[in-house]
Write a protein that holds these residues in place. Structure first.
Motif, PDB file in Angstrom:
ATOM      1  N   SER A  51       1.863   7.940  -8.296  1.00  0.00           N
ATOM      2  CA  SER A  51       1.534   6.743  -7.526  1.00  0.00           C
ATOM      3  C   SER A  51       1.628   5.547  -8.478  1.00  0.00           C
ATOM      4  O   SER A  51       1.703   5.720  -9.699  1.00  0.00           O
ATOM      5  CB  SER A  51       0.122   6.837  -6.949  1.00  0.00           C
TER       6      SER A  51
ATOM      7  N   ARG B 231      -8.495   5.759  -4.136  1.00  0.00           N
ATOM      8  CA  ARG B 231      -7.080   6.120  -4.314  1.00  0.00           C
ATOM      9  C   ARG B 231      -6.558   6.941  -3.130  1.00  0.00           C
ATOM     10  O   ARG B 231      -5.680   7.798  -3.274  1.00  0.00           O
ATOM     11  CB  ARG B 231      -6.859   6.866  -5.633  1.00  0.00           C
ATOM     12  N   GLU B 232      -7.081   6.653  -1.951  1.00  0.00           N
ATOM     13  CA  GLU B 232      -6.657   7.343  -0.731  1.00  0.00           C
ATOM     14  C   GLU B 232      -6.322   6.358   0.392  1.00  0.00           C
ATOM     15  O   GLU B 232      -6.200   6.738   1.548  1.00  0.00           O
ATOM     16  CB  GLU B 232      -7.749   8.307  -0.258  1.00  0.00           C
ATOM     17  N   GLY B 233      -6.196   5.083   0.041  1.00  0.00           N
ATOM     18  CA  GLY B 233      -5.839   4.081   1.053  1.00  0.00           C
ATOM     19  C   GLY B 233      -6.966   3.714   1.983  1.00  0.00           C
ATOM     20  O   GLY B 233      -6.722   3.240   3.095  1.00  0.00           O
TER      21      GLY B 233
ATOM     22  N   HIS C 221       0.629  -5.222  -2.233  1.00  0.00           N
ATOM     23  CA  HIS C 221       0.664  -3.759  -2.166  1.00  0.00           C
ATOM     24  C   HIS C 221       2.056  -3.172  -2.399  1.00  0.00           C
ATOM     25  O   HIS C 221       2.211  -1.951  -2.395  1.00  0.00           O
ATOM     26  CB  HIS C 221       0.106  -3.213  -0.844  1.00  0.00           C
TER      27      HIS C 221
ATOM     28  N   THR D 236       1.351   0.491   3.542  1.00  0.00           N
ATOM     29  CA  THR D 236       0.910   1.333   2.434  1.00  0.00           C
ATOM     30  C   THR D 236       0.094   0.521   1.436  1.00  0.00           C
ATOM     31  O   THR D 236       0.466  -0.593   1.097  1.00  0.00           O
ATOM     32  CB  THR D 236       2.128   1.937   1.696  1.00  0.00           C
ATOM     33  N   THR D 237      -1.002   1.079   0.967  1.00  0.00           N
ATOM     34  CA  THR D 237      -1.775   0.453  -0.094  1.00  0.00           C
ATOM     35  C   THR D 237      -1.126   0.749  -1.450  1.00  0.00           C
ATOM     36  O   THR D 237      -0.302   1.660  -1.564  1.00  0.00           O
ATOM     37  CB  THR D 237      -3.221   0.967  -0.107  1.00  0.00           C
TER      38      THR D 237
ATOM     39  N   CYS E  39      -2.334   2.174  -4.050  1.00  0.00           N
ATOM     40  CA  CYS E  39      -2.638   3.518  -4.551  1.00  0.00           C
ATOM     41  C   CYS E  39      -1.802   4.588  -3.866  1.00  0.00           C
ATOM     42  O   CYS E  39      -1.656   5.692  -4.393  1.00  0.00           O
ATOM     43  CB  CYS E  39      -4.133   3.823  -4.392  1.00  0.00           C
ATOM     44  N   GLN E  40      -1.250   4.286  -2.697  1.00  0.00           N
ATOM     45  CA  GLN E  40      -0.412   5.248  -1.976  1.00  0.00           C
ATOM     46  C   GLN E  40       1.081   4.992  -2.190  1.00  0.00           C
ATOM     47  O   GLN E  40       1.917   5.739  -1.679  1.00  0.00           O
ATOM     48  CB  GLN E  40      -0.722   5.192  -0.482  1.00  0.00           C
TER      49      GLN E  40
ATOM     50  N   CYS F  46      -8.939  -5.382   2.342  1.00  0.00           N
ATOM     51  CA  CYS F  46      -8.313  -5.436   1.007  1.00  0.00           C
ATOM     52  C   CYS F  46      -7.945  -6.850   0.597  1.00  0.00           C
ATOM     53  O   CYS F  46      -7.922  -7.181  -0.589  1.00  0.00           O
ATOM     54  CB  CYS F  46      -7.082  -4.539   0.973  1.00  0.00           C
TER      55      CYS F  46
ATOM     56  N   PRO G 183      -1.705  -3.278   5.041  1.00  0.00           N
ATOM     57  CA  PRO G 183      -1.429  -1.847   4.864  1.00  0.00           C
ATOM     58  C   PRO G 183      -1.825  -1.006   6.073  1.00  0.00           C
ATOM     59  O   PRO G 183      -1.362   0.127   6.217  1.00  0.00           O
ATOM     60  CB  PRO G 183      -2.264  -1.474   3.637  1.00  0.00           C
ATOM     61  N   LYS G 184      -2.665  -1.550   6.957  1.00  0.00           N
ATOM     62  CA  LYS G 184      -3.058  -0.838   8.167  1.00  0.00           C
ATOM     63  C   LYS G 184      -2.337  -1.393   9.401  1.00  0.00           C
ATOM     64  O   LYS G 184      -2.637  -0.993  10.524  1.00  0.00           O
ATOM     65  CB  LYS G 184      -4.581  -0.921   8.359  1.00  0.00           C
TER      66      LYS G 184
END
Length: 246
Positions: free
Chosen positions: A35, A62-64, A78, A84-85, A87-88, A165, A228-229
């Protein structure tokens, strides 16, 4: 496992009152399965071995889910992967020899703490102003027993996926927080439990948003593109309606 090289230009800044700059780094230990944050971990391990100060960046789950991994990658909050965040974001989105620019959120309301870490407590204060239900609405079984139209339930869930975020702020040329506030206002306004404080909530949260120094919305939809969402700008329309009705 095959590795490739990256040239990094990372924003380094000691504190909000210090002048920051982009600093060049090089790594040849990147693989497709890493990642973006794992890649930064590797860079930091090498810096520590050299006796240099590691790059400060924010992370938690670290899982979004937590929204902490806020950084701008090649000018995009991001990074290049939609929905996507950081971390992803996997390093397979980059190629051998790429130059990657890594910067913090850019907004007056999000002052830099250090390097890639910014202070997003302005969002917390907006939530504290009214993003909650304080009246007694019964226990969980009572809430589950309340009939809610499927359309409203689905919309409320869509709004509630906001992780706070700040990518919407970072993407907006005015550093507007309208998408964040609209999501928080809308998901409570759509549910029966949120009706009692509905009018007071939207007034207080908008006032808190303005007080924090966020800019105005000019409806260019950068916020939705960077989220990211993938929260819809239609919630901003609902926020405006809620505010006028209050």
């Amino acid at each position: 496992m095959e590795t490739f090289k990256l040239n990094l230009k990372v924003w380094r800044q000691k504190g909000k009152d210090d002048k920051g700059k982009l600093v060049d780094y090089f790594t040849d230990k990147v693989n497709d399965h890493m990642s973006f944050l794992e890649m930064l971990d590797v860079v930091n391990e090498d810096l520590i071995k050299k006796g240099e100060e590691p790059i400060a960046f924010d992370h938690d789950c670290r899982e979004g889910i937590c929204g902490s991994c806020n950084m701008v990658i090649n000018g995009v909050p991001h990074g290049p992967e939609k929905g996507t965040t950081t971390c992803q974001l996997h390093m397979r989105k980059f190629k051998d020899g790429d130059t990657v620019y890594v910067e913090p959120w850019r907004a007056k309301a999000f002052p830099v703490i250090k390097d890639l870490v910014v202070d997003r407590s302005a969002f917390d204060r907006i939530i504290q102003a009214g993003g909650y239900i304080s009246v007694n609405t019964g226990g969980a079984p009572d809430g589950n027993a309340m009939p809610i139209p499927k359309k409203d339930a689905d919309l409320a869930m869509d709004a509630a996926t906001c992780i706070g975020c700040g990518a919407c702020v970072a993407a907006c040329k005015n550093a507007s927080a309208m998408l964040f506030v609209s999501a928080k206002v809308s998901h409570l306004a759509l549910l029966p439990q949120g009706q009692v404080e509905r009018k007071e909530r939207v007034r207080k949260m908008v006032a808190a948003m303005d007080k924090e120094g966020f800019g105005a919305c000019t409806n260019q939809n950068e916020c939705e593109a960077a989220c990211p969402k993938e929260i819809s700008v239609n919630f901003i329309t609902k926020l405006n309606r809620e505010y006028i009705a209050s």
